[in-house]
Design an enzyme around this catalytic site. Structure first.
Site, PDB file in Angstrom:
ATOM      1  N   ALA A  10       0.847  -1.255  -0.074  1.00  0.00           N
ATOM      2  CA  ALA A  10       0.011   0.018   0.245  1.00  0.00           C
ATOM      3  C   ALA A  10       0.853   1.146   0.027  1.00  0.00           C
ATOM      4  O   ALA A  10       0.726   2.174   0.807  1.00  0.00           O
ATOM      5  CB  ALA A  10      -0.912   0.024   1.056  1.00  0.00           C
ATOM      6  N   GLU A 168      18.987  14.333   1.301  1.00  0.00           N
ATOM      7  CA  GLU A 168      18.014  15.005   1.970  1.00  0.00           C
ATOM      8  C   GLU A 168      17.868  14.679   3.417  1.00  0.00           C
ATOM      9  O   GLU A 168      17.661  15.585   4.254  1.00  0.00           O
ATOM     10  CB  GLU A 168      16.499  14.366   1.326  1.00  0.00           C
ATOM     11  CG  GLU A 168      16.286  14.824   0.093  1.00  0.00           C
ATOM     12  CD  GLU A 168      14.856  14.698  -0.531  1.00  0.00           C
ATOM     13  OE1 GLU A 168      14.178  13.653  -0.358  1.00  0.00           O
ATOM     14  OE2 GLU A 168      14.436  15.821  -1.141  1.00  0.00           O
TER      15      GLU A 168
HETATM   16  P1  NAD Z   1      20.432   5.847  -5.095  1.00  0.00           P
HETATM   17  O1  NAD Z   1      20.791   4.465  -5.569  1.00  0.00           O
HETATM   18  O2  NAD Z   1      19.731   6.797  -5.864  1.00  0.00           O
HETATM   19  O3  NAD Z   1      21.936   6.425  -4.342  1.00  0.00           O
HETATM   20  C1  NAD Z   1      22.711   5.776  -3.659  1.00  0.00           C
HETATM   21  C2  NAD Z   1      24.118   6.300  -3.583  1.00  0.00           C
HETATM   22  O4  NAD Z   1      24.891   5.785  -3.018  1.00  0.00           O
HETATM   23  C3  NAD Z   1      24.715   6.598  -4.864  1.00  0.00           C
HETATM   24  O5  NAD Z   1      25.104   7.836  -5.174  1.00  0.00           O
HETATM   25  C4  NAD Z   1      25.705   5.656  -4.837  1.00  0.00           C
HETATM   26  O6  NAD Z   1      27.036   5.920  -5.713  1.00  0.00           O
HETATM   27  C5  NAD Z   1      26.059   5.496  -3.482  1.00  0.00           C
HETATM   28  N1  NAD Z   1      26.903   4.313  -3.030  1.00  0.00           N
HETATM   29  C6  NAD Z   1      26.707   3.199  -3.321  1.00  0.00           C
HETATM   30  N2  NAD Z   1      27.675   2.015  -2.750  1.00  0.00           N
HETATM   31  C7  NAD Z   1      28.149   2.858  -1.789  1.00  0.00           C
HETATM   32  C8  NAD Z   1      29.246   2.751  -1.152  1.00  0.00           C
HETATM   33  N3  NAD Z   1      29.690   1.517  -0.902  1.00  0.00           N
HETATM   34  N4  NAD Z   1      29.828   3.719  -0.350  1.00  0.00           N
HETATM   35  C9  NAD Z   1      29.561   5.026  -0.634  1.00  0.00           C
HETATM   36  N5  NAD Z   1      28.498   5.396  -1.311  1.00  0.00           N
HETATM   37  C10 NAD Z   1      27.914   4.280  -2.167  1.00  0.00           C
HETATM   38  O7  NAD Z   1      19.475   5.657  -3.794  1.00  0.00           O
HETATM   39  P2  NAD Z   1      18.475   6.481  -3.023  1.00  0.00           P
HETATM   40  O8  NAD Z   1      18.972   7.878  -2.841  1.00  0.00           O
HETATM   41  O9  NAD Z   1      17.816   5.709  -2.045  1.00  0.00           O
HETATM   42  O10 NAD Z   1      17.205   6.924  -4.093  1.00  0.00           O
HETATM   43  C11 NAD Z   1      16.377   5.629  -4.543  1.00  0.00           C
HETATM   44  C12 NAD Z   1      15.609   5.918  -5.719  1.00  0.00           C
HETATM   45  O11 NAD Z   1      14.765   6.829  -5.060  1.00  0.00           O
HETATM   46  C13 NAD Z   1      16.376   6.991  -6.643  1.00  0.00           C
HETATM   47  O12 NAD Z   1      15.393   6.522  -7.969  1.00  0.00           O
HETATM   48  C14 NAD Z   1      15.699   8.027  -6.264  1.00  0.00           C
HETATM   49  O13 NAD Z   1      15.596   9.134  -7.419  1.00  0.00           O
HETATM   50  C15 NAD Z   1      14.456   7.996  -5.588  1.00  0.00           C
HETATM   51  N6  NAD Z   1      14.238   9.089  -4.642  1.00  0.00           N
HETATM   52  C16 NAD Z   1      13.909  10.120  -4.842  1.00  0.00           C
HETATM   53  C17 NAD Z   1      13.514  11.241  -4.071  1.00  0.00           C
HETATM   54  C18 NAD Z   1      13.187  12.585  -4.609  1.00  0.00           C
HETATM   55  O14 NAD Z   1      12.538  12.784  -5.492  1.00  0.00           O
HETATM   56  N7  NAD Z   1      13.357  13.861  -3.707  1.00  0.00           N
HETATM   57  C19 NAD Z   1      14.090  10.932  -2.727  1.00  0.00           C
HETATM   58  C20 NAD Z   1      14.533   9.873  -2.256  1.00  0.00           C
HETATM   59  C21 NAD Z   1      14.607   8.747  -3.404  1.00  0.00           C
END
Ligand code: NAD
Length: 392
Positions: A10, A168
């Protein structure tokens, strides 16, 4: 004959699937059951605010019973254990099971730990209201403990991953920590907040100018960026980075990546790297009676690249899925999925943000971006509210 629609999850995709199915089908035509781990629809795009104590839980956890009141949508709070698409059966871990004519898989995504030793056991995550509450209480506890212990690890906060979730969260913590420190008589100057990102830069989806803006805004509030440095191991409270340096911290929040739901991976539907593949109508490519909404599916854009798993995509998928299930019962034409991208907004704490808006990518920074982000949340809430009043 009355059909049975079963919706798993949900979140944005599941909620909108249920509402849109009910808009298109009467209770004589279809029964709708939605199963969710918790009794609320969680606004996960706002979890960073809850994790820093900057919003009340009731603003980000909307009770499903209340949302669906009078809509003849059966809500089951429970943990799905197995999904068997060959047998058209879903089992919960309380021993109950459900059959269906149409199934909507909207189970979202899971944290990806990339097999990094010690990471899962020694980190917090930010994927649910419970997670956010845990982060907030943990951070507060550490600062309180530091007041007496003066152990630097208690005053060291590390965020792993500089995607939208990590940035964020760090923005919100940077704004709220000075107040938390004051509450416990701790000097904020003793607190260290680091964001570790494996890639050379945080938030590569934005232009270099907007990235620079985010970095300088957060640095001015005490955040240290360790970019180009992957976390390679976590041993108890010691985080090791790619260059061999170590950080001792009693607060590590991992936001380094997501992967498809493992339940979807083991259900028997066709998957691509753990996420279900779909046709243009968002039906599983292997099981047409199974529809997909949200992060547990992979949707490829015209250039053959998968779209990122975002709330706006999940929401649009859910709306289409409800209508397409109805069309499949009425032998009418299903609609193709043509997502509309309104852009990406990142909040950088209470008053700052960056954004790239619309198909043309108009750039915003500062108060306009921050206000736009708040407006986008309000728009979503108004949209679901409107749908509830419209539902069958
Ligand atoms: P993400 O996968 O986008 O980002 C993860 C980051 O962690 C990457 O930059 C990656 O290089 C880094 N990373 C990976 N392995 C690492 C390591 N071993 N050590 C250090 N850094 C490492 O994950 P997210 O931020 O959770 O986002 C997930 C999805 O949710 C995305 O598609 C995002 O666009 C979406 N999201 C959108 C919003 C928004 O629109 N405001 C907010 C949160 C999430």
């Amino acid at each position: 004959m009355r059909k049975e629609i079963l919706i798993l999850g949900a979140g944005y995709g599941g909620l909108l699937s249920a509402l849109s199915a009910r808009q298109h089908l009467s209770t004589e035509e279809a029964g709708i059951t939605i199963i969710n781990r918790v009794g609320s629809h969680q606004i996960i795009t706002e979890l960073h605010r809850l994790a820093a104590g900057n919003v009340a839980e009731k603003a980000v956890a909307l009770p499903l019973e209340k949302l669906f009141k009078g809509k003849s949508i059966n809500v089951v709070v429970g943990e799905v254990q197995t999904v068997d698409v060959a047998g058209k059966k879903v089992a919960l871990n309380d021993g109950s099971s459900y059959r269906y004519d149409s199934l909507v898989l909207a189970l979202g995504s899971e944290t990806n730990y990339f097999g990094i030793p010690g990471l899962q056991e020694n980190s917090l995550t930010l994927k649910s209201v419970n997670d956010a509450n845990r982060v907030f209480n943990h951070v507060k506890d550490r600062i309180k403990t530091f007041a007496a212990s003066k152990n630097k690890a208690d005053a060291t906060i590390v965020i792993g991953g500089g995607g939208l979730t990590g940035v964020e969260l760090v923005g919100e913590l940077a704004d709220e920590l000075p107040g938390i420190c004051r509450q416990y008589g701790v000097d904020f100057a003793d607190v260290s907040i680091s964001l570790v990102e494996a890639m050379p830069t945080i938030l590569p989806i934005f232009s270099p100018e907007l990235i620079g803006r985010a970095v300088s805004s957060l640095e001015a509030r005490g955040v240290e960026f360790l970019t180009g440095l992957a976390i390679t191991e976590v041993n108890g409270n010691v985080v090791t980075l790619k260059d061999g340096r170590t950080i001792e911290t009693n607060t590590l929040v991992w936001t380094g990546g997501v992967q498809g739901s493992s339940l979807v991976g083991s259900s028997g539907v066709e998957v691509n790297r753990g996420r279900a593949t779909v046709n243009e109508f968002l039906q599983s490519t292997s099981h047409p009676e199974v529809f997909l909404a949200g992060d547990c599916a992979v949707v490829f854009g015209p250039e053959g690249r998968p779209y990122p798993p975002t709330a706006q995509l999940a929401w649009q998928m859910g709306e289409l899925v409800g209508g397409n299930i109805a069309a499949s019962y009425k032998n009418s034409k299903m609609d193709s999925f043509n997502p509309v991208f309104s852009g990406t907004l990142a909040s950088l704490g209470r008053k700052d943000g960056i954004g790239s808006i619309g198909e043309t990518g108009i750039e915003l920074k500062g108060t306009p971006a921050s206000l736009m982000k708040k407006a986008s949340n309000a728009r979503y809430l108004a949209h679901i509210d409107g749908l509830f009043s419209l539902a069958y």
